[in-house]
Design a protein around this motif. Structure first.
Motif, PDB file in Angstrom:
ATOM      1  N   ASP A  67       4.092 -15.726   2.840  1.00  0.00           N
ATOM      2  CA  ASP A  67       2.973 -16.644   2.646  1.00  0.00           C
ATOM      3  C   ASP A  67       1.704 -15.834   2.447  1.00  0.00           C
ATOM      4  O   ASP A  67       0.697 -16.077   3.110  1.00  0.00           O
ATOM      5  CB  ASP A  67       2.823 -17.550   3.864  1.00  0.00           C
ATOM      6  N   GLY A  68       1.746 -14.895   1.554  1.00  0.00           N
ATOM      7  CA  GLY A  68       0.580 -14.067   1.303  1.00  0.00           C
ATOM      8  C   GLY A  68       0.942 -12.604   1.479  1.00  0.00           C
ATOM      9  O   GLY A  68       1.835 -12.248   2.260  1.00  0.00           O
ATOM     10  N   PHE A  69       0.248 -11.788   0.741  1.00  0.00           N
ATOM     11  CA  PHE A  69       0.520 -10.363   0.684  1.00  0.00           C
ATOM     12  C   PHE A  69      -0.829  -9.668   0.638  1.00  0.00           C
ATOM     13  O   PHE A  69      -1.795 -10.198   0.126  1.00  0.00           O
ATOM     14  CB  PHE A  69       1.304 -10.076  -0.597  1.00  0.00           C
ATOM     15  N   GLY A  70      -0.888  -8.468   1.190  1.00  0.00           N
ATOM     16  CA  GLY A  70      -2.154  -7.755   1.083  1.00  0.00           C
ATOM     17  C   GLY A  70      -1.942  -6.260   1.138  1.00  0.00           C
ATOM     18  O   GLY A  70      -0.988  -5.765   1.750  1.00  0.00           O
ATOM     19  N   ILE A  71      -2.842  -5.527   0.478  1.00  0.00           N
ATOM     20  CA  ILE A  71      -2.879  -4.082   0.613  1.00  0.00           C
ATOM     21  C   ILE A  71      -4.316  -3.663   0.920  1.00  0.00           C
ATOM     22  O   ILE A  71      -5.277  -4.370   0.594  1.00  0.00           O
ATOM     23  CB  ILE A  71      -2.377  -3.336  -0.647  1.00  0.00           C
TER      24      ILE A  71
END
Lengths: 277, 277, 277, 277
Positions: C42-46
């Motif tokens: 439910d969402g990804f981030g770097i």
């Protein structure tokens, strides 16, 4: 692999079909099954008929049930004819114009399957689309090109014949390119009154397709299921996979055949691709 | 109307070109000008060269500076060659595959203007795209089709000749359909080393295009502007509209001409469409 | 359940860590493992450090590898310190401000786990955030509130002590509300130089956490793995789950402990929540 | 500056209010006016009552009329009570949870204006929200906090009194922080039956607010306007700015007052903030 369902019958809230299995013909397994596909999906779409001339559509590229707008729309629109589709991309971009169901005028179209090696045959197939229809192609999928071929071959007048001719062309073009099994498909299309469903593949090993038993029969067998009392006798679902666990609820569409859900008697026939010329 | 800028020169943070006018050659008017366009825009895109073989691109369909990812990327990537484009849709879908700059291999392409009545000529133009390139068309815009025509006519070998031939075809096809002025354009394209810019329209009344004066000249005229000391002599901007208010900073590209920014001497030539056959 | 990885060492393209297992320390299983999580996410981030003072972040609510901007950014940014996180929402909205890693000044923070019954304790915990920090809370997750508690308790000066005090408060507030096991966590945080990692849960049955063996050791054991020759001796990964199948590559972080990857000798210590007052 | 409209009356397609000025009470100027705001907007939202217990909402962060889902939904839903809002962010994130109208149970709320220096007073105001309501705050805007304050002070029982108390608190907290004019507002709220509208600002120089003349009066004055024959006598619009050019169609809501559109007689009263304790 995509998944889809088509509903025709008494007006229902769209969420009854998609989200609230325990209040619907679709039992709890829908949620997990559709859910599983949803989170794997590369786009989701619904189409419905209601207050306007042409059907409405809603296409989402977010995981379907994370899309709050979609949930709200599904909870606030009632419709007697609903299409829903979960996409698993075979490579083309994940964007709204690549989400099913596709719409042309009063028609909706959705497809589970693939035109194999589409990259190789795309140009020749798209060239076969009627020049007057060509500029309305918006996305980049095999499924939309297939829809426009069917429109070119007369979908609006005789859907089964048009799909048979479109598949005939796809097989001819594909085989000329050395593609062994050019097409794999289950397709649903509708003009807002009748729903046509198709099951076919070049290798005669097609993805599954099921239609629901008549509601009056189900009601007799399952007097305990309350929701059945609210649906008209002719309410019907056509689905990629059986939903729920009501015994006797589902019939498989046979290999290489098409059916139509319509006012009066439904029909089921053999599907035979018609190569052009 | 779209807007674009192309930068080639000493490596800069992308945000220096787009967001921080007071720290860049682009003075504060950039912010308001680009800002105005941005909020009117139907998509935004940047392309840049850096650590990889092929250029990176970032395409957004949100109002550009609301897109926090774009802001962060612009603030954290340094590049010696940057393209940026703000799109104003003339009808086709607002989706990432319709955002400039378009990319093919090492090449970037962006376009301000229009192929008039594209709906009428789209099929014939797209048919002229080389069959091996055709399947890579992803969006539905006139500008991407134009790019693929230029690729078909040899953009990678001789960009000016390829664009002249593409425009020649577009004019021929358009006029056959009774379109008086088939094309309006400023175009920039690059292979990551040189930047070619084109200004042309069938009516010979083309949208504006400007390139910046050499940095060494500017530095002499404006010893007070600190940032000029950090840029190499050959750093250059090509833009739809003059930016900033440095006297003597901008030169207009003449009507119907093309130029190239390259190592060594830049060039400026007449642009003459070449009709096919 | 979320997943995350933290990398510190020789500058690498972000995609080497996330997308190209066969060219990296992360073997092919990364792709399927991360892939599986990604599509469930439910969402990804770097987050990454590079040319600017503060780290860059990129947050996506699309299935991660459908996000072409993310792919392009990962393929065009090199960094010596990268955080990556896949979110599985436990109820709060799927929006970019709820995606990890969270950023404050030079700091990044990511969390796998949950503050249990957060709905019940949210107000009291958020009230404990320093009033000067409070207005910068942007999202609605337990993990961001946890980060701001750690900042309140001195994260920037003494990360282990600050996290121990934040967890002490979370447990105190939770238990006062009758919550048996108020927190479950693995956490990574960094100031761009050192990386601190924490493994703890109120029930002392914490989610897994692993750190990679020193590259010089690995290189000796596996002279056949080419990429190891390009990494500095001190390059390190900390991950939710072991990646790849290099024998001897992974060490489990023990239950209730924290470690720091830093210049010089890394450290590993016991983690003991410190209840306030 | 935001803009909003509230409609109550005979069921209409939402697009009649928003998109098709020539078929609606809203004349062609709506399109350009709303259009101008739309493209400047940092989010758009609609709320409507219909087939379900609670209202539906649709929130978009794309330029409103680029959002094809929004267009389709507006073209396929009929409703007797519609709220629509265009947001211009004063700094907080552009995300769906920050888009108006906000919903709580059967209630909708939208706000044009600002709680000044919200960053300074946010913590104290949010602390005044009833602890049982606090966890449902999802976004980060002043407008949503204002809504929850009104709910805390009894919006569901006595909307005018609750808003007067919320504004009293906002002014008290703001002035204690040295903010000269703590609030600027026009607000609309509804329970799905009546619509309350408020116009107030601490400096007594409030943004404009208009309500439409009764349809029976308009019909008499303008027998040539066909659509007026289809609307019930009590159909009403409340808007930030007058729409269309029907002479006699609009009445300005006076400074520092509130009104209610309800079955039976509408009302208009003075608005007086009530400081707490």
């Amino acid at each position: 692999m995509c998944r889809w369902l088509a509903y025709s019958g008494s007006p229902v809230l769209i969420e009854e079909l998609l989200l609230k299995p325990k209040h619907s013909l679709i039992d709890q397994s829908l949620h997990s099954q559709l859910g599983a596909e949803t989170t794997n999906g590369d786009g989701f779409g619904i189409g419905w008929y209601g207050v306007a001339e042409t059907p409405g559509t809603f296409h989402s590229i977010e995981p379907a049930w994370n899309d709050r707008n979609l949930r709200d729309v599904a909870a606030h629109i009632q419709s007697p004819l609903v299409f829903a589709h979960i996409r698993a991309s075979s490579g083309s971009a994940v964007q709204q114009t690549n989400c099913h169901p596709f719409r042309y005028g009063r028609w909706l179209w959705m497809h589970n399957g693939v035109i194999r090696d589409f990259h190789e045959v795309k140009r020749e197939l798209v060239l076969a689309v009627d020049p007057s229809l060509y500029p309305d192609l918006e996305g980049s999928t095999d499924s939309e090109a297939f829809f426009y071929l069917a429109l070119t071959f007369g979908l609006e007048d005789d859907p089964p014949a048009a799909v048979e001719r479109a598949v005939g062309l796809i097989e001819q073009v594909g085989r000329r390119q050395g593609i062994e099994h050019p097409i794999q498909m289950t397709v649903a299309t509708t003009d807002g009154r009748s729903v046509w469903a198709f099951r076919y593949s070049s290798e005669r090993d097609s993805r599954s397709l099921f239609y629901s038993t008549r509601v009056d029969t189900l009601r007799e067998q399952h007097p305990e299921v309350e929701v059945l009392r609210q649906l008209s006798d002719e309410s019907r679902l056509v689905v990629s996979e059986p939903l729920g666990d009501l015994a006797g609820a589902w019939n498989e569409v046979p290999e290489s055949s098409w059916g139509v859900i319509q006012e009066g008697q439904d029909e089921l026939h053999e599907f035979t691709p018609r190569p052009p010329g």
